[in-house]
Design an enzyme around this catalytic site. Structure first.
Site, PDB file in Angstrom:
ATOM      1  N   GLY A  89      60.771  56.521 -18.498  1.00  0.00           N
ATOM      2  CA  GLY A  89      62.191  56.195 -18.486  1.00  0.00           C
ATOM      3  C   GLY A  89      62.504  54.969 -19.326  1.00  0.00           C
ATOM      4  N   HIS A 130      54.743  50.247  -1.092  1.00  0.00           N
ATOM      5  CA  HIS A 130      54.585  49.361  -2.244  1.00  0.00           C
ATOM      6  C   HIS A 130      53.191  48.793  -2.434  1.00  0.00           C
ATOM      7  CE1 HIS A 130      58.937  49.614  -2.402  1.00  0.00           C
ATOM      8  NE2 HIS A 130      58.830  49.173  -3.626  1.00  0.00           N
ATOM      9  N   ASP A 176      52.188  56.585 -11.974  1.00  0.00           N
ATOM     10  CA  ASP A 176      52.298  58.047 -11.882  1.00  0.00           C
ATOM     11  C   ASP A 176      51.500  58.772 -12.963  1.00  0.00           C
ATOM     12  OD1 ASP A 176      53.927  57.810  -9.701  1.00  0.00           O
ATOM     13  OD2 ASP A 176      55.786  58.058 -10.816  1.00  0.00           O
ATOM     14  N   GLY A 199      57.334  52.746 -18.410  1.00  0.00           N
ATOM     15  CA  GLY A 199      57.061  54.141 -18.128  1.00  0.00           C
ATOM     16  C   GLY A 199      57.927  55.033 -18.993  1.00  0.00           C
TER      17      GLY A 199
END
Lengths: 372, 372, 372, 372
Positions: free
Chosen positions: C111, C279, C135, C109
């Protein structure tokens, strides 16, 4: 030379969801509880026929790597439908000795279990059977591995097909598996909202189907219908084309036959479509219940081996797992739908046509079966 | 003034998949077979409390429009969990008369059926019960409506969570419903590949769980684990925080408690995550088996009304639908998991920790239950 | 000593469905088309940190055994969320050399890609990034691996929860992932039939939500509602309890906060329930589109390595796969929902409340995020 | 006499998932945002042909009751595949006036949109088109309603069939929809792990298929394979039987043809099975993306009507919804798979055979198409 007890496991006949869950339970229980060695035998009796040292190494099953088996369809051992067992009886029997097995667990339907039962008798094998079949026609057990998943698969397909049938005002004929027994068609038909369910055990008439479809239209203001046809129903004697058609091609099935008949129910041609569900009925991720049944069967089969109780089949009765003599299972299989049982009246209470007891002459079945 | 027999139907207690399939079967069978009128009563006893002519018209149920009910979750009649039945007993009883019912079919769990049974006794109602509960803890029936779907929902969730747990080497704690009985946790845990299953019926110890997780890592080379926790388990007396935490907030559950304990199993902190499945366990499209059970129950309940057999509950026994006296059901409900039954040994044969018989003192349950 | 080109592949950050499909495509294309060696690196940068000869052998990936990866959730390579990269920069950089890599493909992602981009810059690595995140907030690509599956998972959950909410006339608050971006909540909320969608990018007011729920009841005769809350929304300043509550326990989330607020919307207490999906949003079998995107990304990343085009990220733009400079991606990530874009008006055209532009003061977010 | 603007909506051609989601968005946006009246027209142009006052009342669509449409397959308006539009042009055109429509939104594939476009031209209708087709062959839009769901349905079926194919070492031939375009076969084949994908746009040879299956066996140690066949491929000229067969029966399809050819690939007969997915490809609950696309299309179509922009089709381009002139869409439809585009190389990078550019003579297609 081996220094632990060794059991073999094989899968035989058409595959279905839950076979791998049985294998996992057998490996887990035999290893953890009894510290036995488990040998996976490939391609049913073919694996015994070709038993060799190399094969031995390849299929030693242990705890490592069996986790994914629980939810995996098919069988990692492979399977065959029709082996040459008669031509190779002695070699197959010898394979059991070559592999130095102390017991053999065989997972199969009524045909496979019968063959294995005979081989076990001739070869003095320590044999335990586990019933699997999406047809659910093994006797003396309420459930066989694979049935619940197949019922769900068909039920979901019927729900899907209902939307498209309704959008086009069509009569959708859905051909499902079931050569000798209609359990699958009957239960999925009830669960999936069928309007007509035709199964091998209950005679039907084209007039009965046509009248029912007409009533349905009058009663419920809807112009579509869902007709579930077990592949193993017979054609009504003297009806046109299909028999001829089948002989020509062996490509059509009873779903197509029923569609041809229905399209001429009334003066105004009824628009039909045929959907042959085919092999997706054997596939899919096993349902929770099939995993539970498979696990309970695998565990109990190992316990029977520990107790030295052979020539038995594990069975689901009254929500429990029990052992029943294979001999008795064979005498009563395949186990058909009881036309006077509780499910047929349930179907009728929902307004489903499931045959009408009209006489129709017995003729040989068309050789159109193709979903094995 | 009515000129046909009229039966009422209501749903009571927490909703679950398959309620609408019962309603459909009742309407279909009562209408097609017996030509009765069926009245749907909204919001359980609340509908009886507010019985009015207008209500009557609103919920007259007939064949038109009931087809979609088969696969629709929830209940079109609405339901309530806790009614003011004690404060309004006489009005509720009067509602039955106002609606001119000849019989009432009530679908509920053990709590709702008990209340309805008592009202029926006091009000001289002709009452028949249909068991539904995802907890499957109604006595004298192998299956209640909704259970099979909930087991499948949890099983699928466990499969999903296994992938993420494995990717991160985490211990995933999954809190599932089940306040008084662990059937759901036990069956879904077996079917979903759990490593630990904690249920209210079987004492456990944190040491036992920790030792098991350590063994698992040694035995199978894997660093993740799946722990299924029924919401109704008790905290081990004297254990830190959770009780305090719960009193403060009433927001945490036993899944979080177990996670807190596991994270301190060893010197090296274990990475845990908690997943509270919550209300998705009540939702979803009913499974094929739940539709079949629901349909069989609805049909049989109508037949009982036709035969004038009241104060009965329909039940699933040995793969058949039978009638059992409600009085007996009430005496034996809720029906827990039999720790000495066949399922617990099956779980253990797969290497699952399901408690170890260690003593732990009985203390009051934390008031953290929130999934009703 | 190696005699073929060797590329490494790793997965980093939270797992999601489709990671394994990227790995399969990379192995397949690199092997079949270019005859390169592919080395799977475990646990993101941790695998580089611990690079050893033994590791090398363990994760050599070839064509055998990669078939099941297409439909398997999670990542067979393992992943970590927060590595100690800063403390071990030089060892990690050295790992690339020790493994004799010619190029490295990293799936992560915004990050993870940022960290890898920096390491690549310092270590002179030949690096190519593949975007994955449920996301969907990586800039310059319409789609990241995992997003479509997560949207489907939430959409299905909303459908399930709607039945139970409707049966009980409850307002069901569903907390979904999304700390900094609300793409998931917005798209799944639209697809799943939400009545209210709260996302970090658009201010909301409790009054706005309350008014909307009241209007909904007036307008559509229904008493239940579905409220989707992205975990990363802020509490309205000055509102009671939750901030305090969160500080005490770090156990509640913004779903619970909103539920507490809604329950006091009107004089008559509104019955609410909170469902934190957790989750399961990361799990599941990847959707067809995620498999297609993952495969296209993996194939294109290998082609970039063949062309020597590094410091690039593969991206989905206009239905095609292109390469964009990682530097630019980093500058624009995380990419939020455009409050003036096309999706927010679409939601409003369905009568969904998605915030009202009311001012609310910026305060620090509660430290309740727990779904990483 | 009406006092509000009135728009009509109809669905035309084969049904697919997501049609009802378009209807819901149109009703919601037209009612909530513009306060228009929405009239649902049954059975495509048939509803215009039979326009009457009674019809008018029956299909007035308002906010009440549209919630379930979001997740419901099919079309509540009904549809037809082949209307008698040429024979009744003037009556159909008159129907638009009789219903006093201010604008008409028509949801259809390239055939239906073309007919509606012509009618609109002749009748001076204010017409807006919405593209739907599981074939995804409408030009100028990346996505049509229904495609994503159909790709997922086939992908899941391929996963199911892989287990049974692998268990029996069979070559499973899966016939999917796609008469003129292979988008469905190509994308689902990639996502579902096919080994061979045959589509109308790319020539293939039986030798190429046979060689590929032999290579696959050598390369990956596996003896099964999955072959996806779009129904609209042509038989290779001069090949035996199928043409004859088809002429005789019109019951076989190209899946059966390919199976017959493959079974003779080598001296050792290859065991094949054919699965014709049929109408389940049109059914099912719409995927999240199809719901989003459908909703965006419906909302935008209403906005176009508000702006008076007619003779347009809504389209998905670059992740946004735009309007394109219907005239241009018609000129470029049906839009085939680009053999030189990015997807075919992606398939080949996974080792999939997708045709080899060998010449084969153009002959007329067998009249075996039956899945409309």
């Amino acid at each position: 030379m081996k220094n632990r007890k060794r059991i073999g496991i094989l899968t035989s006949g058409g595959d279905c969801p839950g076979l791998n869950a049985v294998i996992r339970a057998v490996v887990s229980h035999a290893t953890l509880t009894y510290d036995w060695e488990v040998l996976g035998i490939s391609y049913a009796t073919q694996g015994l026929l070709e038993a060799k040292a190399t094969t031995l190494k390849m299929h030693g099953l242990d705890l490592r790597g069996i986790d994914p088996l629980l939810s995996m369809g098919g069988t990692i051992l492979g399977t065959i439908n029709k082996g040459d067992t008669l031509a190779h009886t002695s070699e197959i029997i010898a394979g059991y000795q070559m592999l130095e097995l102390d017991a053999l667990i065989g997972i199969g339907g009524d045909g496979s279990l019968s063959i294995l039962h005979n081989l076990a008798h001739q070869g003095n094998w320590n044999f335990i059977g586990v019933p699997k079949t999406i047809d659910n026609d093994v006797a003396l057990t309420e459930r066989s591995v694979g049935f619940d998943t197949a019922v769900n698969t068909i039920t979901n397909a019927l729900n899907s097909l209902t939307f498209t049938a309704a959008s086009h005002d069509r009569v959708m004929i859905v051909e499902v598996m079931g050569r000798k027994a209609g359990h699958l068609a009957l239960q999925a038909g009830i669960a999936g909202g069928a309007d007509v369910i035709l199964i091998p055990e209950i005679p039907y008439s084209i007039e009965g189907v046509c009248q029912h479809l007409a009533q349905l239209r009058d009663r419920s203001w809807r112009k579509f219908a869902i007709v579930v046809v077990a592949e193993g129903i017979e054609a009504v004697k003297g009806s046109a084309d299909c028999d001829g058609l089948c002989q020509l091609t062996t490509k059509c099935g009873m779903g197509q036959y029923i569609a041809d008949q229905i399209s001429h129910c009334s003066a105004e041609k009824i628009e039909t479509r045929v959907s042959v569900l085919g092999h997706i009925q054997r596939g899919g991720i096993p349902s929770a219940l099939d995993r539970l049944v498979a696990t309970a069967f695998g565990k109990t089969a190992v316990d029977l081996a520990a107790q030295g109780k052979y020539d038995q089949m594990v069975a689901w009765q009254n929500g429990q797992v029990v052992a029943v003599p294979l001999q008795e299972v064979m005498l009563q299989s395949p186990s058909p739908v009881d036309a006077n049982g509780y499910l047929v009246p349930i179907a009728r209470s929902l307004g489903i046509y499931v045959g009408n007891g009209f006489q129709f002459s017995q003729q040989s079945k068309p050789s159109c079966l193709k979903n094995d």
